[in-house]
Design an enzyme around this catalytic site. Structure first.
Site, PDB file in Angstrom:
ATOM      1  N   HIS A 152      43.756  34.027  35.972  1.00 42.57           N
ATOM      2  CA  HIS A 152      43.904  33.333  37.144  1.00 42.57           C
ATOM      3  C   HIS A 152      44.889  32.476  37.361  1.00 42.57           C
ATOM      4  O   HIS A 152      45.478  31.753  36.530  1.00 42.57           O
ATOM      5  CB  HIS A 152      42.618  32.246  37.122  1.00 42.57           C
ATOM      6  CG  HIS A 152      42.840  31.272  38.213  1.00 42.57           C
ATOM      7  ND1 HIS A 152      43.209  29.997  38.199  1.00 42.57           N
ATOM      8  CD2 HIS A 152      42.530  31.339  39.820  1.00 42.57           C
ATOM      9  CE1 HIS A 152      43.201  29.427  39.337  1.00 42.57           C
ATOM     10  NE2 HIS A 152      42.757  30.075  40.407  1.00 42.57           N
TER      11      HIS A 152
ATOM     12  N   LYS B 285      39.315  35.861  50.647  1.00 41.68           N
ATOM     13  CA  LYS B 285      38.374  35.045  50.490  1.00 41.68           C
ATOM     14  C   LYS B 285      37.087  35.413  51.335  1.00 41.68           C
ATOM     15  O   LYS B 285      37.325  35.736  52.556  1.00 41.68           O
ATOM     16  CB  LYS B 285      38.953  33.831  50.813  1.00 41.68           C
ATOM     17  CG  LYS B 285      40.023  33.164  49.909  1.00 41.68           C
ATOM     18  CD  LYS B 285      39.714  33.128  48.415  1.00 41.68           C
ATOM     19  CE  LYS B 285      40.847  32.535  47.671  1.00 41.68           C
ATOM     20  NZ  LYS B 285      40.284  32.167  46.290  1.00 41.68           N
TER      21      LYS B 285
END
Length: 375
Positions: A307, A176
């Site tokens: 996802h 991230k």
């Protein structure tokens, strides 16, 4: 045995999966969300008169889980007495039963659990893994780990988890980014790239937290790290901004996970907003809708990296004509009796019929409410 079969019984349940550690991505550090502590699931279990059964699920991170369950309760009885093979017909029937609240978001995410359960049932009845029923192109899919790369973890913790993932046969590593301090993002990316080396695929995910200027600036600085993609650099609905980045940067742009319908994905595809599309079957309404979307994406030559929910998306990715990726998350492991195998950077399509998963006793323990329809 007659091929005509009818749905006899439907059970809906909602369960709360607690996370071992509160999870933070860029949305937490920009003040838009609080750390995530649980995932709420909607399960649908369907049984037919001939004794065939299927299971499907949808989910919500943070808010929305109770709404999915409430909507499903209102429409699920409509499939009693229907032929479970008529999945498209059933989806349309349930869609119009709740159409006054729209044909995307919670309304269709509630239907996703039912739709996926019907596909699971159909594949089990055929004695085939779901990927084979759909027409697979491969028996394994490239896989990458996300769950070890969140911003609540220190760089050293991310490195350790990356090493563990690679040792477990997971091929790529995603971390991230999107912190208020872009220099810290670059430090973390440089640190993990140095740690895993240049041969291991690396991706980054900004979770929609950059504006256009920052995304372009960061995209240019990230080029040196030879990334597989930059994910969600902008707001999910900024199709024009994503298209601009996809045109200017060498690194592929990936997005789509937050879109909640095929119609929204059509906008993304039409605007040439990404190189790799990342739909989520439970979010867009199930497998019926995912397959429509995948056909559009393939026609435009897009890569595919669905996802979350690898238990579902492994099968769908295996049936995509172009070489895809599947996202490895271990969060859902306690919900199911079975485990998916990873080897040499790929996730293996199980040979078990259907999705190849059954609910665990732990999942039953975490169930907070359930309702049943039919005999």
């Amino acid at each position: 045995m007659s091929t005509v079969d009818l749905v006899r019984h439907v059970k809906l349940s909602t369960a709360r999966l607690p996370l071992a550690v509160p999870i933070s991505d860029a949305k937490v550090f920009t003040g838009r969300q609080k750390p995530m502590t649980e995932v709420v699931f909607l399960f649908a279990e369907i049984t037919t008169e001939q004794g065939h059964s299927g299971i499907g699920f949808s989910y919500s991170k943070r808010a929305g889980g109770p709404a999915q369950y409430a909507h499903a309760k209102e429409v699920a009885e409509g499939i009693i007495g229907e032929d479970p093979n008529d999945i498209g017909k059933i989806y349309t029937k349930l869609l119009w039963a709740g159409a006054s609240v729209g044909r995307s978001g919670v309304a269709t995410q509630a239907l996703a659990a039912i739709d996926i359960a019907l596909y699971d049932l159909k594949a089990k009845r055929a004695g085939l893994p779901l990927a084979k029923l759909l027409g697979s192109y491969r028996d394994s899919v490239q896989t990458y780990n996300t769950s070890g790369g969140f911003l609540n973890a220190t760089l050293e913790e991310v490195k350790a988890r990356a090493t563990q993932s690679i040792e477990e046969g997971i091929g790529g590593i995603k971390i991230k980014v999107g912190l208020p301090d872009s220099k810290e993002d670059l430090r973390r990316v440089a640190g993990i790239r140095e740690h895993i080396g240049w041969d291991v695929p690396l991706m980054v995910d900004a979770n929609q937290q950059w504006d256009r200027a920052t995304a372009l600036r960061m995209g240019r600085q990230l080029e040196e790290f030879n990334l597989i993609w930059i994910e969600e650099p902008l707001d999910a609905y900024d199709f024009e901004g994503h298209a601009h980045l996809a045109h200017l940067l060498d690194t592929p742009i990936a997005t789509g996970e937050m879109l909640a319908s095929v119609a929204e994905h059509k906008g993304l595809i039409s605007a040439n907003s990404c190189d790799i599309i990342q739909p989520d079957a439970p979010r867009v309404g199930g497998i019926t809708q995912f397959l429509r979307l995948a056909a559009l994406a393939d026609e435009r030559g897009l890569g595919l990296a669905p996802h979350f929910a690898m238990e579902i998306h492994l099968h769908l990715a295996a049936a995509y004509p172009r070489e895809p990726w599947v996202e490895h998350f271990d969060w859902l492991d306690p919900l199911f009796e079975e485990r998916l195998e990873t080897k040499n950077g790929r996730m293996i399509v199980p040979d078990r019929p259907g999705l190849g998963v059954t609910l665990s006793e732990q999942a039953r323990t975490w169930t907070t409410e359930s309702v049943e329809f039919g005999a």
